[in-house]
Design an enzyme around this catalytic site. Structure first.
Site, PDB file in Angstrom:
ATOM      1  CG  HIS A 159      -1.946  -1.070   1.199  1.00  0.00           C
ATOM      2  ND1 HIS A 159      -3.281  -0.841   1.490  1.00  0.00           N
ATOM      3  CD2 HIS A 159      -1.858  -2.405   0.931  1.00  0.00           C
ATOM      4  CE1 HIS A 159      -3.952  -1.976   1.396  1.00  0.00           C
ATOM      5  NE2 HIS A 159      -3.100  -2.936   1.058  1.00  0.00           N
ATOM      6  CG  ASP A 292      -4.364 -10.130  -1.256  1.00  0.00           C
ATOM      7  OD1 ASP A 292      -5.104  -9.151  -1.436  1.00  0.00           O
ATOM      8  OD2 ASP A 292      -3.189 -10.021  -0.866  1.00  0.00           O
TER       9      ASP A 292
END
Length: 392
Positions: A159, A292
């Site tokens: 991220h 994911d």
């Protein structure tokens, strides 16, 4: 795994009297049927008007019944899907992007997803929220998973650091809009970026609060569970590890009765650690698989994230910092690995890709074949590989 070693259930002896093939009914007799809890051998699906009417005893099947090799099961549920089919939700934050991702995963056995937007600029999250509301009722879209931006810098993984930020009113407003629209929502937050009072408010609104991307300690983790969090995001990954005198988020998660998603690609988590966690949980059926998945699943071997190109190399997706950048995995592959590599009981493994994620999101009807469209019933091989759908 061979058919004589599978853990299978049997139909209750109080099944109805023999059927004679009522007009409009079709009887399908596979090797076994996953009913949401266990594999049933000697069972049949009775089909009427393109839907599963009931599960019956195979001995009651009329002479014109159809025999099907392998296993029939409800399609898989995946609560953490970043992309697929060459599309990443963060870079295609619209209805078309969501539908393309869902279609790519449907081709691999997943009937319903939570499209997942990871940490990004405020305008990206706003566009994804609009898309999720527009997607309500669309085939394969169950709601939305917001993973970040309210996470720990120390455990942000792939991220972008520049977008990580504390909980803000805009996110609370987005969650309110989504719930008012009647959508199923999960949000991943870290205690470092959100208060217990905020967690309590979000949970009270019907949002599933999942703890992840956190470097906090076990005591703080338990405080946030008490406030209303009831899930953990990709257990072991992007969270403080379990040590002898510091259980961390991992230890608190394993010792809790909360749900926890986990990635079973053999890369994100060692297979023996998955087995350890499953055996150690104090309450059964709290672990579920997530993919994911990134755009390479059902798509090309590269994609752009935050302006950089990520490539698939030997099954791994890694960013320029060396962090894993999501997974190249489908729920079907995760299920197969659970059973055939880890040796997990097939009943338990199927619950991890169907029943448990469906139940966590309040979608129990998706855990049973009864009442389902034939397009949502998966055909699996004897060793639980996805082969296709009963109808398309």
């Amino acid at each position: 795994m061979t058919s004589d070693t599978r853990s299978v259930g049997t139909l209750s002896p109080d099944h109805s009297a023999a059927q004679t093939g009522d007009e409009g009914e079709t009887w399908l007799v596979p090797d076994s049927i996953f009913d949401g809890q266990k594999l049933r051998r000697g069972a049949a699906l009775v089909i009427r008007n393109g839907r599963v009417d009931r599960i019956a005893h195979a001995d009651d099947a009329p002479p014109d019944h159809k025999v099907i090799d392998g296993v029939l099961s409800p399609g898989f549920i995946d609560l953490q899907v970043n992309g697929g089919g060459g599309v990443l939700l963060n870079t295609s934050p619209d209805l078309a992007g969501m539908m393309a991702i869902a279609e790519a995963h449907r081709g691999l056995g997943t009937v319903g997803i939570l499209p997942t937007v990871i940490t990004d600029a405020p305008e990206v999250l706003a566009r994804v929220v609009d898309a999720a509301i527009a997607a309500k009722g669309q085939r394969g879209i169950l709601g939305l998973h917001i993973e970040g931006p309210h996470i720990s810098q120390a455990r942000r993984g792939t991220h972008a650091a520049r977008h990580v930020r504390p909980m803000e009113q805009a996110t609370l407003d987005h969650l309110e809009r989504l719930r008012q629209a009647g959508l199923k929502i999960m949000i991943t937050v870290a205690p470092e970026a959100v208060t217990p009072a905020q967690v309590a408010r979000i949970a009270a609104a019907g949002v599933v609060v999942s703890l992840g991307h956190s470097d906090t300690d076990a005591d703080t983790t338990r405080e946030y569970l008490a406030a209303g969090a009831r899930c953990f995001t990709h257990l072991f990954n992007a969270m403080s590890p379990m040590q002898n005198r510091a259980p961390g988020v991992v230890g608190a998660a394993i010792n809790s009765d909360a749900h926890a998603g986990i990635i079973a690609d053999g890369i994100h988590v060692a297979d023996e650690m998955i087995g350890l966690a499953l055996r150690a949980r104090p309450v059964p059926d709290r672990m579920f698989l997530v993919s994911d998945a990134m755009p390479t699943v059902g798509g090309p071997d590269r994609f752009d994230l935050y302006g950089a190109t990520l490539r698939l190399e030997e099954g791994r997706l890694v960013n320029s910092e060396g962090s894993l950048a999501g997974a190249h995995l489908s729920q079907a592959e995760g299920l197969w690995r659970l059973v055939n590599v880890l040796g997990i009981d097939p009943d338990a493994a199927l619950r991890m890709v169907v029943t448990i994620p469906a139940g966590l999101m309040g979608l129990d009807d998706l855990a049973s074949p009864v009442g389902r469209d034939l397009r949502d019933i998966a055909q699996l091989s004897a060793d639980l590989r996805f082969k296709g759908w009963l109808a398309d």
